[in-house]
Design a protein around this motif. Structure first.
Motif, PDB file in Angstrom:
ATOM      1  N   LEU A 128       0.837  -1.199   0.000  1.00 27.93           N
ATOM      2  CA  LEU A 128       0.000   0.000   0.000  1.00 27.93           C
ATOM      3  C   LEU A 128       0.872   1.250   0.000  1.00 27.93           C
ATOM      4  O   LEU A 128       0.645   2.192  -0.767  1.00 27.93           O
ATOM      5  N   PHE A 129       1.883   1.248   0.864  1.00 27.19           N
ATOM      6  CA  PHE A 129       2.768   2.422   0.901  1.00 27.19           C
ATOM      7  C   PHE A 129       3.508   2.586  -0.426  1.00 27.19           C
ATOM      8  O   PHE A 129       3.774   3.703  -0.863  1.00 27.19           O
ATOM      9  N   SER A 130       3.843   1.464  -1.074  1.00 26.44           N
ATOM     10  CA  SER A 130       4.582   1.570  -2.336  1.00 26.44           C
ATOM     11  C   SER A 130       3.703   2.082  -3.464  1.00 26.44           C
ATOM     12  O   SER A 130       4.146   2.863  -4.309  1.00 26.44           O
ATOM     13  N   ILE A 131       2.430   1.635  -3.481  1.00 27.20           N
ATOM     14  CA  ILE A 131       1.516   2.150  -4.508  1.00 27.20           C
ATOM     15  C   ILE A 131       1.325   3.644  -4.308  1.00 27.20           C
ATOM     16  O   ILE A 131       1.374   4.436  -5.258  1.00 27.20           O
ATOM     17  N   VAL A 188       7.937  13.414   1.437  1.00 24.48           N
ATOM     18  CA  VAL A 188       7.126  12.706   2.433  1.00 24.48           C
ATOM     19  C   VAL A 188       6.471  11.469   1.802  1.00 24.48           C
ATOM     20  O   VAL A 188       6.875  10.352   2.104  1.00 24.48           O
ATOM     21  N   PRO A 189       5.492  11.640   0.898  1.00 28.89           N
ATOM     22  CA  PRO A 189       4.995  10.404   0.252  1.00 28.89           C
ATOM     23  C   PRO A 189       6.034   9.813  -0.696  1.00 28.89           C
ATOM     24  O   PRO A 189       5.856   8.711  -1.188  1.00 28.89           O
ATOM     25  N   THR A 221      -2.297   7.841   7.297  1.00 35.47           N
ATOM     26  CA  THR A 221      -1.164   8.595   6.766  1.00 35.47           C
ATOM     27  C   THR A 221      -1.467   9.117   5.373  1.00 35.47           C
ATOM     28  O   THR A 221      -1.211  10.275   5.047  1.00 35.47           O
ATOM     29  N   PHE A 222      -2.036   8.246   4.550  1.00 34.39           N
ATOM     30  CA  PHE A 222      -2.314   8.611   3.159  1.00 34.39           C
ATOM     31  C   PHE A 222      -3.280   9.797   3.086  1.00 34.39           C
ATOM     32  O   PHE A 222      -3.066  10.760   2.345  1.00 34.39           O
ATOM     33  N   ILE A 223      -4.340   9.726   3.889  1.00 36.69           N
ATOM     34  CA  ILE A 223      -5.320  10.820   3.863  1.00 36.69           C
ATOM     35  C   ILE A 223      -4.690  12.103   4.400  1.00 36.69           C
ATOM     36  O   ILE A 223      -4.754  13.153   3.766  1.00 36.69           O
ATOM     37  N   SER A 224      -4.024  11.996   5.550  1.00 36.06           N
ATOM     38  CA  SER A 224      -3.529  13.231   6.167  1.00 36.06           C
ATOM     39  C   SER A 224      -2.400  13.852   5.348  1.00 36.06           C
ATOM     40  O   SER A 224      -2.271  15.072   5.294  1.00 36.06           O
ATOM     41  N   VAL A 225      -1.602  13.036   4.687  1.00 36.41           N
ATOM     42  CA  VAL A 225      -0.493  13.603   3.913  1.00 36.41           C
ATOM     43  C   VAL A 225      -1.051  14.447   2.767  1.00 36.41           C
ATOM     44  O   VAL A 225      -0.521  15.501   2.432  1.00 36.41           O
ATOM     45  N   THR A 232      -0.602  10.409  13.691  1.00 35.21           N
ATOM     46  CA  THR A 232      -0.643   9.070  13.100  1.00 35.21           C
ATOM     47  C   THR A 232       0.697   8.361  13.220  1.00 35.21           C
ATOM     48  O   THR A 232       0.751   7.140  13.352  1.00 35.21           O
ATOM     49  N   GLN A 233       1.783   9.138  13.187  1.00 33.05           N
ATOM     50  CA  GLN A 233       3.092   8.487  13.241  1.00 33.05           C
ATOM     51  C   GLN A 233       3.369   7.872  14.618  1.00 33.05           C
ATOM     52  O   GLN A 233       4.211   6.988  14.744  1.00 33.05           O
ATOM     53  N   LEU A 234       2.630   8.341  15.654  1.00 43.12           N
ATOM     54  CA  LEU A 234       2.751   7.679  16.960  1.00 43.12           C
ATOM     55  C   LEU A 234       2.232   6.243  16.868  1.00 43.12           C
ATOM     56  O   LEU A 234       2.735   5.336  17.526  1.00 43.12           O
ATOM     57  N   LEU A 235       1.213   6.065  16.008  1.00 38.66           N
ATOM     58  CA  LEU A 235       0.694   4.709  15.769  1.00 38.66           C
ATOM     59  C   LEU A 235       1.777   3.835  15.153  1.00 38.66           C
ATOM     60  O   LEU A 235       1.927   2.659  15.509  1.00 38.66           O
ATOM     61  N   PHE A 236       2.554   4.412  14.236  1.00 36.68           N
ATOM     62  CA  PHE A 236       3.654   3.662  13.613  1.00 36.68           C
ATOM     63  C   PHE A 236       4.653   3.216  14.688  1.00 36.68           C
ATOM     64  O   PHE A 236       5.086   2.061  14.719  1.00 36.68           O
ATOM     65  N   LEU A 237       4.980   4.141  15.582  1.00 34.54           N
ATOM     66  CA  LEU A 237       5.898   3.820  16.683  1.00 34.54           C
ATOM     67  C   LEU A 237       5.350   2.650  17.494  1.00 34.54           C
ATOM     68  O   LEU A 237       6.062   1.691  17.804  1.00 34.54           O
ATOM     69  N   PHE A 238       4.050   2.716  17.792  1.00 38.26           N
ATOM     70  CA  PHE A 238       3.410   1.649  18.558  1.00 38.26           C
ATOM     71  C   PHE A 238       3.503   0.317  17.815  1.00 38.26           C
ATOM     72  O   PHE A 238       3.852  -0.714  18.400  1.00 38.26           O
ATOM     73  N   ILE A 239       3.230   0.345  16.507  1.00 41.29           N
ATOM     74  CA  ILE A 239       3.258  -0.897  15.719  1.00 41.29           C
ATOM     75  C   ILE A 239       4.664  -1.501  15.720  1.00 41.29           C
ATOM     76  O   ILE A 239       4.835  -2.713  15.879  1.00 41.29           O
TER      77      ILE A 239
END
Lengths: 528, 382
Positions: free
Chosen positions: A352-355, A395-396, A430-434, A477-484
């Protein structure tokens, strides 16, 4: 590729205990981990600065901070994101993955590797400490144009210069290590044109770094001389030339831009072929495209300077050379799309991130093409249109490449699968907010809002409020990444050696156990 | 520009009318202004051509990508093919990309050649960027003035409502005649600034030690607002550009008035000034030119901008005080005011800062007169 892998687990080959494991480590994985965590921490520091910027710009007027501090925030946000987040993250990924992708036990120069990393916290410690000094930190933009950064700079600029020197040394040492490793430690049978694309992207990037980091060191040294030793490189009153600064800076700065994107090209290529279950389309044209981009990056620098007053021939030359870059970049995008075409595609988080990378980086490429058109650039230059452009590619672009790579290889590194549901949630937020953050910047820029403004005219208010909301959402949202990431390190479904369906054939790293042995390949695999 | 118009018309034909009318509306909040000059219109058209070419390429590439993602998803049972190159396809899209770029380069070059012209103008104006205001000088008539932000600090701090032209208004706009070729000679006094008026599509860096040129020819009277677009320090956002284009007769009257004022100013130098007169004039000058750094209360922002209250120079060293105002302070943000302002202005602001706040009571109370400044200049000239 067929490989024979045996894990020789002698007790004394394991890591040391406690703090000394990290301070004195010469292991490519430990150093890779250090780089990645360093970059992650800097992402939150640089991100917090972006939040200050967006909070101030939420509405017109001066509410939260004064312009003096605002300028320190924009400057340090830029410096930290470029030198403290994107570059170290790529070096971290290189440390982890290069030996595993070329079938080596470790990097070629492990002690140098340790030094390259530990220089970075020093450099950034120095840089960030200036914010707490009475005169404040650097406030002249991450591009630090003279004479604002020399004659008119706070005296803390000397710390900034030292910090940049140290970062440069770190990058050069890291690049020497990477080039040496790639040229000397590839598994038998792995010819240059059989190397994984991430290895190729880093080989090219390392050459770019070695070529331009000394130029950056040169320009800050000239500043140092102007400030402290009475020279006049950039001081018009002493017969110097302020535009010389910009030429030297951007001769470093433009290749630097590609330093921050080429490794992402490599990562995304691997991910797209993995989840399309189909080999990358046009491998050799991918390599040639990256090499062409790297070479062209040395002849386009003055497109950052279309308004400094160049002669017509100069303006046209830099316009044409810049437009040329669209060709190899376009080829890469077409190749990624052709790889997906007639594949068998699944949509795990890295994919998803790559697309999103391919789509949004292309949008950043389009605005880059528009910026290359000199007469139109007279209107775009130094407005939010430029801010939108380089955030779309960074960023993206670069950051999504890094996040995609982290999800892609995290199960390999930790031996645990990450939580796919949370990963997808992270992606969509991330996609929406970016896009909420950076897309409206095109509009305010075209409508005439200059960049690096702590306060603005009323007609830009609505878009700025929207941009700030997007930015806060992106930051949280990036705090979620840290958590993951922490959750994956601590627990998760046991990952198989190949991790992803069919990945076993795609690269040597997937033939190792998950997590891989401390010394990766102790017996060289044979590549057919 | 016939070629551009042709391509442009063709392109707009392809685009849904609704969307195009949305993007083409004038004075847009989300698109580049069309502007008022031939050059700005050509640049706008060029911008839209390039934009739509990008949109078309984007639609094609993204359609193929998202269609592939949907059509070849594994959950639908797609089985991967095994091809990994196609020589002619790769040659084909490389050539196609090159052709599109050449197609873009042709109108771009034409507009660039149209915009780039450094021949003399009928009117030549020297624009100098200062921290943080613009100075305009009409070279033919040898008159000039500073143009400062007119928005009050109270509006910026949010103590009073913001006006319609918040941060886009100045005390004295640049005045130019319509239907006249006006050339701008642009330079910087301290750091690099950049002078931008979107409606003229003129953006040119103001660099110390360099004189850049730009030009315009405005067909209709109007007020045009722009900004400084190169980071120049703390008040970068607070030095807007405002240009008033007027008919030729009105412009001539404006210049005549400026010439008369300058003459009056010269006579003032020989006049004998009282302390009160100097104080009154100095207070106004201080508010406009000094308070941005040294603050209205004279306390400055130490250590970057020193306090004037209680400063030894302001209390007891009038010679050094004059020297600083005239020459500036090397290596600091303190500019040299000597060449830009009249003797009366310099004398009055020195007197003001020596008398204001508590300095009058604590200092030597020396009054600096315009004659002192003239004497300083003569001494330097020797």
């Amino acid at each position: 590729m067929s490989t024979v892998v045996e894990s020789h687990d002698h007790g004394h080959h394991g890591p040391a205990k406690g703090l000394s494991r990290w301070l004195f480590t010469t292991n490519h994985k430990d150093i890779g981990t250090l780089y990645l965590w360093f970059s992650f921490i800097m992402l939150f520091i640089g991100g917090a600065m972006a939040m200050v910027i967006r909070a101030e710009l939420f509405q017109p007027g001066l509410q939260i901070v004064q312009p003096e501090f605002f300028n320190q925030m924009t400057t340090n946000h830029g410096l930290i994101m470029v030198f403290g987040v994107i570059m170290p993250a790529f070096v971290g990924l290189a440390n982890w993955m290069l030996p595993m992708q070329i079938g080596a036990p470790d990097m070629a120069l492990p002690r140098l590797n340790n030094l390259s990393f530990w220089l970075l916290p020093m450099a950034f410690g120095i840089l960030i400490s200036t914010l707490f000094m009475p005169e404040g930190g650097p406030n002249f933009g991450w591009t630090f144009y003279a004479p604002l950064s020399t004659t008119y700079a706070p005296s803390t600029v000397n710390f900034f210069i030292f910090s940049v020197h140290v970062m440069g040394v770190s990058s050069i040492l890291g690049s020497i290590n990477i080039i040496t490793t790639i040229f000397n430690m590839r598994a038998p049978g792995m010819t240059l044109m059989k190397m994984p694309l991430f290895v190729w992207s880093w080989l090219i990037t390392a050459y770019l770094l070695i070529a331009v980091m000394p130029v950056l060191a040169g320009v800050v040294t000239m500043m140092l001389m102007d400030i402290n030793f009475g020279t006049s490189f950039f001081n018009a009153a002493g017969g110097g030339d302020p535009v010389l600064f910009q030429h030297v800076f951007w001769f470093f700065g433009h290749p630097e831009v590609y330093i921050m994107i080429l490794p992402a090209f490599g990562i995304v290529s691997h991910i797209i072929e993995t989840f399309s279950r189909k080999p990358i389309f046009g491998y050799s044209s991918m390599v040639y495209a990256m090499a062409s981009i790297a070479i062209l990056s040395f002849v386009v620098w003055a497109h950052h300077m279309f308004t400094v007053g160049m002669p017509l021939a100069g303006e046209l030359f830099f316009m044409y050379s810049t437009m040329l870059i669209a060709i190899p970049t376009g080829v890469k995008v077409f190749n990624w799309v052709a790889t997906m075409f007639r594949g068998s595609i699944t949509f795990e988080t890295p994919m998803l991130f790559s697309i999103a990378f391919v789509a949004l980086f292309t949008i950043g490429g389009f605005s880059g093409l528009m910026l290359a058109i000199v007469p139109a650039d007279f209107q775009y230059h130094d407005t939010y249109f430029v801010v939108a452009h380089f955030h779309y590619v960074l960023v993206p672009g670069a950051l999504f490449g890094i996040i995609a790579g982290a999800y892609y290889w995290l199960p390999k590194w930790t031996g645990n699968m990450y939580d796919e549901t949370l990963g997808k949630l992270h992606f969509w937020l991330t996609f929406i907010s970016v896009n909420v953050t950076f897309f409206p910047m095109h509009f305010v820029g075209l409508a005439g809002m200059p960049r690096r403004y702590p306060d603005y005219a009323l007609q830009f208010a609505d878009f700025n409020a929207l941009i700030s909301v997007g930015a806060f959402m992106f930051g949280l949202t990036q705090l979620l990444f840290l958590f993951i990431v922490i959750k994956t390190i601590r627990s998760g479904k046991q990952a198989k050696p190949e991790v992803w369906e069919g990945a076993g054939d795609l690269g040597l790293e997937w033939t190792l156990s998950s997590p891989p042995p401390y010394h990766s390949f102790t017996v060289q695999p044979q590549v057919k | 520009m016939a070629y551009i118009k042709k391509v442009f018309t063709k392109l707009t034909f392809v685009i849904p009318v609704l969307f195009s009318s949305l993007v083409f509306s004038e004075a847009s909040d989300y698109n580049m202004p069309v502007g008022v000059t031939d050059v700005s219109e050509s640049i706008f058209e060029l911008h839209m051509i390039i934009f739509w070419i990008c949109v078309v390429i984007g639609v094609i590439v993204f359609s193929i990508m998202f269609w592939s993602l949907w059509k070849y998803r594994k959950s639908k049972g797609a089985v991967a093919a095994d091809f990994d190159d196609n020589f002619w396809l790769e040659i084909g899209w490389t050539v196609a990309a090159t052709l599109v770029l050449v197609w873009m380069a042709v109108p771009s070059t034409q507009v660039m050649v149209e915009a780039y012209d450094d021949a003399e103008g009928e009117i030549n104006i020297l624009i100098t960027g200062h921290q943080w205001k613009w100075h305009y000088e009409y070279l033919e008539d040898e008159v000039g003035f500073f143009s400062n932000l007119a928005t009050s600090q109270e509006q910026i701090d949010g103590d009073v409502p913001k006006g319609e032209f918040y941060l886009r208004e100045v005390d004295e706009p640049l005045v130019i005649p319509t239907n006249t070729r006006v050339r701008f000679l642009i330079t910087g006094n301290d750091v690099i600034h950049s002078w931008w008026v979107p409606d003229f599509a003129v953006k040119q860096d103001a660099i110390p030690g360099f004189i850049n040129t730009a030009w315009t020819n405005v067909p209709e009277p109007g007020i045009f607002r722009g900004a400084c677009t190169e980071l120049c320090g703390i008040k970068h956002a607070f030095m807007p550009v405002v240009v008033r284009a007027v008919e030729r007769e009105e412009f001539d009257a404006f210049i005549a008035e400026k010439v008369a004022l300058a003459e009056e100013e010269r006579l003032l130098t020989s006049k004998v000034w009282t302390k009160e007169e100097l104080m009154a004039r100095g207070e106004g000058f201080y508010a406009t030119n000094c308070s941005a750094c040294h603050q209205a209360n004279g306390q400055g922002v130490p250590p970057v901008f020193p306090a004037l209250v209680g400063s030894q120079i302001a209390l007891s060293d009038s010679a050094r005080h004059i020297e600083i105002l005239m020459e500036g302070v090397q290596g600091s943000a303190m500019a040299a005011f000597g060449d830009s302002y009249s003797e009366v202005d310099i004398a009055s602001v020195i007197t003001y800062t020596r008398q204001a706040w508590s300095n009058g009571e604590n200092g030597d109370g020396v009054i600096v007169t315009p004659q002192d400044i003239v004497a300083y200049k003569n001494r330097i000239d020797l």
